[in-house]
Design an enzyme around this catalytic site. Structure first.
Site, PDB file in Angstrom:
ATOM      1  CB  CYS A   1      17.677 -11.521  17.612  1.00 26.54           C
ATOM      2  SG  CYS A   1      18.077 -11.424  15.435  1.00 26.54           S
TER       3      CYS A   1
ATOM      4  CD  GLU B   1      15.359 -13.951  13.732  1.00 34.82           C
ATOM      5  OE1 GLU B   1      15.678 -13.912  15.657  1.00 34.82           O
ATOM      6  OE2 GLU B   1      16.268 -12.904  13.481  1.00 34.82           O
ATOM      7  CG  LEU B   2      10.391 -16.073  17.949  1.00 33.44           C
ATOM      8  CD1 LEU B   2       9.414 -17.362  18.694  1.00 33.44           C
ATOM      9  CD2 LEU B   2       9.459 -15.864  17.120  1.00 33.44           C
TER      10      LEU B   2
ATOM     11  CD1 TRP C   1      10.949  -1.631  16.217  1.00 31.24           C
ATOM     12  CD2 TRP C   1      12.809  -1.503  16.394  1.00 31.24           C
ATOM     13  NE1 TRP C   1      11.581  -1.940  17.735  1.00 31.24           N
ATOM     14  CE2 TRP C   1      12.628  -2.087  17.957  1.00 31.24           C
ATOM     15  CE3 TRP C   1      14.441  -0.737  16.325  1.00 31.24           C
ATOM     16  CZ2 TRP C   1      13.287  -2.533  18.894  1.00 31.24           C
ATOM     17  CZ3 TRP C   1      14.902  -1.674  18.097  1.00 31.24           C
ATOM     18  CH2 TRP C   1      14.358  -1.936  18.867  1.00 31.24           C
TER      19      TRP C   1
END
Length: 458
Positions: free
Chosen positions: A265, A231-232, A133
């Protein structure tokens, strides 16, 4: 039938309720996407490119409404939403302009006598995109642009709190002339998502999310022998070396920690400061964090909006409290205001040690972790003392030395030197370790989900 309801995190008012699809409805969307793919793959790259440019133009034309939608669903500052739409359009334009060249057949030779060989990048089918989100348009667009150019179809499962943004993106793609079934947006639960991964027409899965979500999706996809790009999360370290310019370091550290309400991130999260400049940096950094104006994300004067939801607020609050209980010291912030909305203030923590959430984990909010290092070598060691490896930064007056440290020693996928910034269409984006694998942007994303086909000619 189950439903989800989106809620404005600034006002706590309900926005809209959506029905959750059945498994059969979701599978029907996958099958429709595959049928559209069978026609789309017939187009040359040069014929696909104009569709991407038109989508980018549609985004630009609707930028103000799209930014307002993101603000209402996630609490994003309105000005950050406008910036996000510009990035999306730039990615679509970059892909349209460069994709045909980057995906063109490559001439090779084979055999001792140098016979002709060709490497061809062929589409594979439906790509399942699971997105978070924090960037409601950018996250799905970067996957969509690359895969449309490659010739694939795309099915998007967006985060529930920004369901409206995902559905609106599809509407704009159709308005721009994209075949209606080629890009699907599905509103489903986690069980249906797992079943969809196993569908034989789904040929690849890409996820942006937490490392926990990555482990789950990666395992489900592996059982079905599906390639993944993950993609963490991350706990990006920014090093303030002994020769750093403190004004520059503080300017970009504040920017890097608070960008997108700290819910990014690649935010600057851990600030590893050498002993020589520790006091000067901390004094100035805390002073600037104390001046941050928190308020209505639609107000031009606001520098910090609410977190994306009450759940996210509770998570951040809990991480700070757990760190303090283990000995962390609050230098500013750390106490939520008594007001409506998921507002959490700009916060700085010090005296951190392993075992604290603020040292070990990703805090997805406006909370900065300051860690003291003995010297430059110790700072580099501490930066790499993390299970994550997405991005990071180095502040130093010696840019050439900083470059060598970034290239040779920083165990991350991306490094910023004396700056902070978001993604760039021309530079690869992705990480290592628990921050995932695979790359997007810079042409790399276009080749993640293709059949790299070797053709041997006599």
């Amino acid at each position: 039938m189950s439903t989800i309801t989106t809620i404005n995190p600034a006002t706590e008012e309900e926005i809209r309720t959506y029905d959750i699809m059945t498994e059969r409805e979701a599978m029907d969307r996958v099958e429709a996407c595959h049928a559209a793919f069978l026609e789309w793959r017939k187009l040359a790259h040069q014929e696909r490119a104009p569709h991407l440019s038109k989508i980018g133009q549609k985004l630009r034309e609707n930028a103000e409404d799209l930014a307002a939608l993101m603000t209402s669903e996630t609490g994003k500052l309105l000005k950050d939403g406008l910036r996000e739409i510009k990035i999306c359009a730039a990615i679509l334009d970059y892909t349209a302009q460069n994709g045909p060249r980057m995906l063109a057949d490559e001439e090779r030779t084979h055999g001792a006598d140098g016979k002709r060989g060709v490497v061809s990048y062929q589409p594979i089918g439906v790509i399942y995109s699971i997105q978070p989100w924090n960037f409601p348009f950018y996250q799905p667009v970067r996957v969509l642009a690359a895969n449309l150019m490659a010739g694939n179809g795309c099915v998007l499962k967006h985060a529930s709190i920004c369901t409206g943004s995902g559905l609106r993106l599809r509407e704009l793609c159709i308005e721009a002339g994209l075949p209606e079934d080629l890009f699907q947006v599905i509103v489903i639960d986690h069980d249906t998502s797992d079943a969809l991964i196993a569908h034989p027409l789904v040929r690849g899965v890409t996820l942006t999310g937490s490392d926990g979500a990555g482990r789950h999706v990666g395992a489900v996809a592996a059982r079905a022998l599906k390639k993944t790009v993950l993609e963490l999360g991350s706990n990006d370290a920014y090093l303030v070396l002994e020769d750093a310019d403190i004004d520059t370091a503080v300017k970009f550290s504040v920017m890097g920690r608070l960008y997108n309400n700290g819910e990014t991130c690649i935010s600057a999260k851990r600030f590893i400061v050498t002993d020589k400049v520790y006091d000067a940096f901390v004094e100035s950094f805390v002073a600037q964090m104390k001046t941050i104006t928190m308020g209505d994300p639609g107000d031009e004067e606001s520098q910090l909006g609410p977190l994306s939801s009450r759940d996210q607020f509770d998570t951040v609050k809990g991480q700070v409290e757990a760190s303090v209980a283990k000995g962390a010291k609050i230098l500013c912030g750390g106490k939520a205001p008594d007001r409506t909305g998921a507002y959490y203030p700009a916060t700085v923590l010090a005296d951190l040690a392993p075992g604290m959430p603020a040292y070990d984990d990703e805090i997805f909010g406006p909370v900065a972790s300051i860690i003291r290092a003995r010297d430059d070598e110790d700072a580099m060691r501490l930066a790499n003392d993390s299970r994550y490896g997405l991005g990071g930064g180095i502040f130093s007056r010696d840019e050439e030395r900083a470059f060598r440290l970034a290239r040779d020693h920083f165990d991350t996928g991306m490094v910023r030197i004396n700056s902070f910034g978001a993604a760039d269409p021309n530079m690869p984006f992705g990480g290592v370790k628990d921050s995932g694998y695979g790359r997007e942007h810079g042409g790399f994303g276009m080749k993640e989900f293709v059949n790299v086909k070797s053709i041997f000619l006599p």
